[in-house]
Design a protein around this motif. Structure first.
Motif, PDB file in Angstrom:
ATOM      1  N   UNK A   1       0.802  -1.344   0.002  1.00 14.73           N
ATOM      2  CA  UNK A   1       0.014  -0.086   0.189  1.00 14.73           C
ATOM      3  C   UNK A   1       1.045   1.249   0.100  1.00 14.73           C
ATOM      4  N   UNK A   2       0.300   2.357  -0.373  1.00 15.33           N
ATOM      5  CA  UNK A   2       0.970   3.750  -0.470  1.00 15.33           C
ATOM      6  C   UNK A   2       0.045   4.782   0.040  1.00 15.33           C
ATOM      7  N   UNK A   3       0.684   5.551   0.897  1.00 13.21           N
ATOM      8  CA  UNK A   3      -0.145   6.543   1.654  1.00 13.21           C
ATOM      9  C   UNK A   3       0.748   7.873   1.463  1.00 13.21           C
ATOM     10  N   UNK A   4       0.188   8.826   0.818  1.00 11.20           N
ATOM     11  CA  UNK A   4       0.736  10.326   0.986  1.00 11.20           C
ATOM     12  C   UNK A   4       0.416  10.839   2.175  1.00 11.20           C
ATOM     13  N   UNK A   5       1.381  11.409   3.156  1.00 10.54           N
ATOM     14  CA  UNK A   5       1.306  11.990   4.423  1.00 10.54           C
ATOM     15  C   UNK A   5       1.559  13.692   4.095  1.00 10.54           C
ATOM     16  N   UNK A   6       0.489  14.448   4.756  1.00  9.86           N
ATOM     17  CA  UNK A   6       0.552  15.815   4.821  1.00  9.86           C
ATOM     18  C   UNK A   6       1.139  16.018   6.250  1.00  9.86           C
ATOM     19  N   UNK A   7       2.429  16.745   6.158  1.00 10.51           N
ATOM     20  CA  UNK A   7       3.194  16.672   7.362  1.00 10.51           C
ATOM     21  C   UNK A   7       2.606  17.897   8.094  1.00 10.51           C
ATOM     22  N   UNK A   8       1.995  18.993   7.507  1.00  5.56           N
ATOM     23  CA  UNK A   8       1.258  20.101   8.204  1.00  5.56           C
ATOM     24  C   UNK A   8      -0.208  19.933   8.766  1.00  5.56           C
ATOM     25  N   UNK A   9      -0.807  19.009   7.772  1.00  8.60           N
ATOM     26  CA  UNK A   9      -1.995  18.359   8.452  1.00  8.60           C
ATOM     27  C   UNK A   9      -2.038  17.540   9.582  1.00  8.60           C
TER      28      UNK A   9
END
Length: 233
Positions: free
Chosen positions: A44-52
């Protein structure tokens, strides 16, 4: 001269807007995952928003033996394997990894902060899914003691064509519930909806406030039946 100045100011405003948009949009990274083993793997692949501090996109993928898969997602990308119902973090791909190839049988360095970020993102995602489930049609109907009825929605012809179907639920004034998909006499959509729901066939995208459309009432669900079949017109 005034016209030239106005034109220059207009171009500058467009440039500033473009730069601002580019700064707010997360950078993307392209990479490849390879499976050199003789066993299929679920990854699986998950994009992570560090600010949110939350997962903003991603998907699961069945990677066959000796196969590879190209990925392009916003950074950073958390790559994991599904093992025994659990997600095991495999690597974290950042902008500096653009164009790289990662092998699932190898180990890659993951910092403690990246592990913690992934754990926080997973927790946030689970909370979001819980809220969505509590606001689902099934959950609200159960809380209000309203019966759910199966409805089989079919197309008007033998050849699939795009259909826009809107639901008007008995407890809400939400006019954007429904679906759009190709339907035919043999390609149908089976849904469960609460008693009292009105089903409309729409001429266009009912969820877009900028689109004008007409609609026709197809069915009002009553509690006297447990199963409906309705064909579009």
């Amino acid at each position: 001269m005034k016209t030239q100045i106005k034109s220059l100011l207009f171009i500058c405003s467009l440039l500033i807007a473009f730069i601002g948009k580019a700064q707010t949009e997360p950078a993307r990274v392209s990479f490849t995952i390879k499976n050199p083993s003789l066993k299929n793997k679920l990854i699986g692949f998950s994009s992570y928003n560090t600010q949110l501090q939350k997962i903003t996109g991603g998907y699961g993928y069945g990677l066959n033996a000796l196969a590879s898969h190209a990925v392009n997602l916003p950074t950073p990308v958390y790559v994991y394997q599904e093992k025994n119902g659990k997600r095991e973090l495999f690597c974290v791909v950042t902008q500096k990894d653009d164009g790289k190839v990662f092998f699932i049988n190898q180990s890659y360095e993951i910092t403690r902060e990246q592990y913690l970020d992934f754990a926080r993102a997973e927790m946030t995602q689970k909370q979001h899914e819980k809220i969505q489930d509590e606001n689902s049609i099934e959950s609200i109907a159960k809380k209000q003691g309203i019966k759910l009825v199966g409805v089989n929605i079919k197309g008007a012809s033998w050849f699939p064509s795009m259909a826009h179907v809107r639901y008007e639920l008995p407890w809400a004034n939400d006019k954007q519930r429904g679906f759009s998909s190709p339907l035919s006499k043999t390609k149908n959509n089976y849904v469960f909806l609460p008693v009292g729901t009105k089903i409309y066939q729409c001429s266009d995208k009912f969820w877009d406030s900028n689109v004008k459309f007409t609609e026709k009432l197809l069915l009002t669900i009553e509690g006297s039946k447990d199963d409906y079949t309705v064909s579009l017109q």
